[in-house]
Design a protein around this motif. Structure first.
Motif, PDB file in Angstrom:
ATOM      1  N   ALA A  41       0.836  -1.203   0.000  1.00 20.15           N
ATOM      2  CA  ALA A  41       0.000   0.000   0.000  1.00 20.15           C
ATOM      3  C   ALA A  41       0.872   1.255   0.000  1.00 20.15           C
ATOM      4  O   ALA A  41       0.573   2.234  -0.703  1.00 20.15           O
ATOM      5  N   ARG A  42       1.956   1.217   0.759  1.00 26.48           N
ATOM      6  CA  ARG A  42       2.882   2.359   0.828  1.00 26.48           C
ATOM      7  C   ARG A  42       3.476   2.635  -0.548  1.00 26.48           C
ATOM      8  O   ARG A  42       3.511   3.782  -1.004  1.00 26.48           O
ATOM      9  N   ARG A  43       3.915   1.593  -1.228  1.00 29.10           N
ATOM     10  CA  ARG A  43       4.478   1.773  -2.572  1.00 29.10           C
ATOM     11  C   ARG A  43       3.423   2.278  -3.552  1.00 29.10           C
ATOM     12  O   ARG A  43       3.723   3.089  -4.433  1.00 29.10           O
ATOM     13  N   GLY A  44       2.185   1.812  -3.397  1.00 22.66           N
ATOM     14  CA  GLY A  44       1.110   2.278  -4.268  1.00 22.66           C
ATOM     15  C   GLY A  44       0.851   3.772  -4.113  1.00 22.66           C
ATOM     16  O   GLY A  44       0.678   4.486  -5.108  1.00 22.66           O
ATOM     17  N   ILE A  45       0.821   4.244  -2.879  1.00 26.08           N
ATOM     18  CA  ILE A  45       0.612   5.680  -2.641  1.00 26.08           C
ATOM     19  C   ILE A  45       1.810   6.479  -3.150  1.00 26.08           C
ATOM     20  O   ILE A  45       1.652   7.555  -3.731  1.00 26.08           O
ATOM     21  N   HIS A  46       3.012   5.943  -2.961  1.00 23.40           N
ATOM     22  CA  HIS A  46       4.213   6.614  -3.469  1.00 23.40           C
ATOM     23  C   HIS A  46       4.149   6.721  -4.990  1.00 23.40           C
ATOM     24  O   HIS A  46       4.459   7.777  -5.560  1.00 23.40           O
ATOM     25  N   ASN A  47       3.717   5.654  -5.652  1.00 22.46           N
ATOM     26  CA  ASN A  47       3.559   5.691  -7.112  1.00 22.46           C
ATOM     27  C   ASN A  47       2.521   6.725  -7.530  1.00 22.46           C
ATOM     28  O   ASN A  47       2.701   7.441  -8.519  1.00 22.46           O
ATOM     29  N   GLU A  48       1.429   6.801  -6.773  1.00 24.15           N
ATOM     30  CA  GLU A  48       0.387   7.789  -7.061  1.00 24.15           C
ATOM     31  C   GLU A  48       0.962   9.206  -6.992  1.00 24.15           C
ATOM     32  O   GLU A  48       0.710  10.041  -7.875  1.00 24.15           O
ATOM     33  N   GLY A  49       1.734   9.490  -5.960  1.00 23.50           N
ATOM     34  CA  GLY A  49       2.368  10.801  -5.833  1.00 23.50           C
ATOM     35  C   GLY A  49       3.361  11.064  -6.954  1.00 23.50           C
ATOM     36  O   GLY A  49       3.445  12.178  -7.478  1.00 23.50           O
ATOM     37  N   SER A  50       4.093  10.034  -7.342  1.00 24.44           N
ATOM     38  CA  SER A  50       5.074  10.167  -8.419  1.00 24.44           C
ATOM     39  C   SER A  50       4.396  10.464  -9.747  1.00 24.44           C
ATOM     40  O   SER A  50       4.870  11.295 -10.528  1.00 24.44           O
ATOM     41  N   GLU A  51       3.287   9.798 -10.002  1.00 29.08           N
ATOM     42  CA  GLU A  51       2.542  10.036 -11.240  1.00 29.08           C
ATOM     43  C   GLU A  51       1.935  11.437 -11.250  1.00 29.08           C
ATOM     44  O   GLU A  51       1.945  12.120 -12.282  1.00 29.08           O
ATOM     45  N   LEU A  52       1.417  11.874 -10.105  1.00 29.36           N
ATOM     46  CA  LEU A  52       0.880  13.232 -10.002  1.00 29.36           C
ATOM     47  C   LEU A  52       1.978  14.258 -10.270  1.00 29.36           C
ATOM     48  O   LEU A  52       1.768  15.228 -11.005  1.00 29.36           O
ATOM     49  N   LEU A  53       3.151  14.041  -9.704  1.00 26.88           N
ATOM     50  CA  LEU A  53       4.263  14.959  -9.926  1.00 26.88           C
ATOM     51  C   LEU A  53       4.647  14.985 -11.405  1.00 26.88           C
ATOM     52  O   LEU A  53       4.852  16.063 -11.974  1.00 26.88           O
ATOM     53  N   ALA A  54       4.734  13.823 -12.033  1.00 30.16           N
ATOM     54  CA  ALA A  54       5.080  13.770 -13.464  1.00 30.16           C
ATOM     55  C   ALA A  54       4.054  14.546 -14.292  1.00 30.16           C
ATOM     56  O   ALA A  54       4.416  15.276 -15.219  1.00 30.16           O
ATOM     57  N   GLU A  55       2.766  14.417 -13.940  1.00 32.58           N
ATOM     58  CA  GLU A  55       1.717  15.164 -14.639  1.00 32.58           C
ATOM     59  C   GLU A  55       1.904  16.668 -14.454  1.00 32.58           C
ATOM     60  O   GLU A  55       1.756  17.442 -15.400  1.00 32.58           O
ATOM     61  N   ARG A  56       2.208  17.085 -13.216  1.00 28.12           N
ATOM     62  CA  ARG A  56       2.366  18.512 -12.919  1.00 28.12           C
ATOM     63  C   ARG A  56       3.626  19.092 -13.565  1.00 28.12           C
ATOM     64  O   ARG A  56       3.688  20.284 -13.834  1.00 28.12           O
ATOM     65  N   LEU A  57       4.626  18.244 -13.812  1.00 26.89           N
ATOM     66  CA  LEU A  57       5.861  18.703 -14.456  1.00 26.89           C
ATOM     67  C   LEU A  57       5.768  18.706 -15.982  1.00 26.89           C
ATOM     68  O   LEU A  57       6.601  19.308 -16.652  1.00 26.89           O
ATOM     69  N   GLU A  58       4.733  18.045 -16.512  1.00 28.55           N
ATOM     70  CA  GLU A  58       4.592  17.916 -17.958  1.00 28.55           C
ATOM     71  C   GLU A  58       4.620  19.285 -18.635  1.00 28.55           C
ATOM     72  O   GLU A  58       3.951  20.226 -18.211  1.00 28.55           O
ATOM     73  N   GLY A  59       5.429  19.374 -19.667  1.00 26.21           N
ATOM     74  CA  GLY A  59       5.573  20.631 -20.399  1.00 26.21           C
ATOM     75  C   GLY A  59       6.618  21.554 -19.800  1.00 26.21           C
ATOM     76  O   GLY A  59       7.036  22.513 -20.445  1.00 26.21           O
ATOM     77  N   LYS A  60       7.024  21.284 -18.570  1.00 24.79           N
ATOM     78  CA  LYS A  60       8.039  22.104 -17.896  1.00 24.79           C
ATOM     79  C   LYS A  60       9.378  21.376 -17.842  1.00 24.79           C
ATOM     80  O   LYS A  60      10.426  21.950 -18.096  1.00 24.79           O
ATOM     81  N   VAL A  61       9.310  20.089 -17.447  1.00 20.04           N
ATOM     82  CA  VAL A  61      10.506  19.261 -17.309  1.00 20.04           C
ATOM     83  C   VAL A  61      10.169  17.860 -17.785  1.00 20.04           C
ATOM     84  O   VAL A  61       9.102  17.335 -17.471  1.00 20.04           O
ATOM     85  N   ASN A  62      11.086  17.269 -18.530  1.00 22.72           N
ATOM     86  CA  ASN A  62      10.935  15.878 -18.946  1.00 22.72           C
ATOM     87  C   ASN A  62      11.669  14.994 -17.948  1.00 22.72           C
ATOM     88  O   ASN A  62      12.876  15.141 -17.757  1.00 22.72           O
TER      89      ASN A  62
END
Length: 158
Positions: A115-136
């Motif tokens: 569950a901990r890894r799943g939430i960490h992945n969720e946060g990582s995916e959210l961050l990647a979405e928020r960085l889209e267009g700014k940083v690859n």
């Protein structure tokens, strides 16, 4: 190593100081892991590697990116609002995980860790979405950046 990578990360201790030795240790480990292996590039800019400075202004995370010579390349701001829930959930599940290590069976520890890894992945995916267009960034870099963001906010959210 390629040019699309981070070679250093500087934290503004005035605005993002870790609180306590555990938070400081988490921050140092997150920075080390991120520098050790990452993929970090700017759209329409091929003059890496890059140095990243993180600070906070009015509860927003400021990413200031410089080139290897120290010249400013790009600065952008991310609102922490979208991350608050997932960071809070991540800290809660981490607390459960550390408690389970002391008191639970290996099977229960494994379930909480998944569950901990799943939430960490969720946060990582959210961050990647928020960085889209700014940083690859690749998924592993996004995970490490999310770990760093969590470490920076450990004292502020708990």
């Amino acid at each position: 190593m390629g040019e699309n990578r981070l070679i250093s990360i500087d934290i503004d201790d005035e605005t993002l100081g870790a609180s306590g030795p555990d938070a400081e240790h988490e921050r140092r480990v997150a920075i080390f892991d991120l520098i050790e292996e990452n993929s970090f590039g700017l759209p329409d800019h091929d003059k890496g590697p890059y140095a990243l400075s993180l600070s906070q202004v009015e509860r927003k995370l400021v990413f200031a990116i410089r080139d290897e010579a120290g010249e400013d390349v790009h600065t952008f701001i991310l609102s922490m609002g979208p991350f608050r829930g997932v960071i809070r959930d991540y800290f809660m599940i981490c607390d459960s995980y550390y408690d389970a290590i002391r008191n639970q069976t290996p099977h229960q520890i494994e379930a909480i860790d998944m569950a901990r890894r799943g939430i960490h992945n969720e946060g990582s995916e959210l961050l990647a979405e928020r960085l889209e267009g700014k940083v690859n960034v690749d998924f592993h870099t996004s995970r490490r950046l999310f770990t760093l963001i969590c470490a920076l906010h450990a004292g502020q959210t708990r």
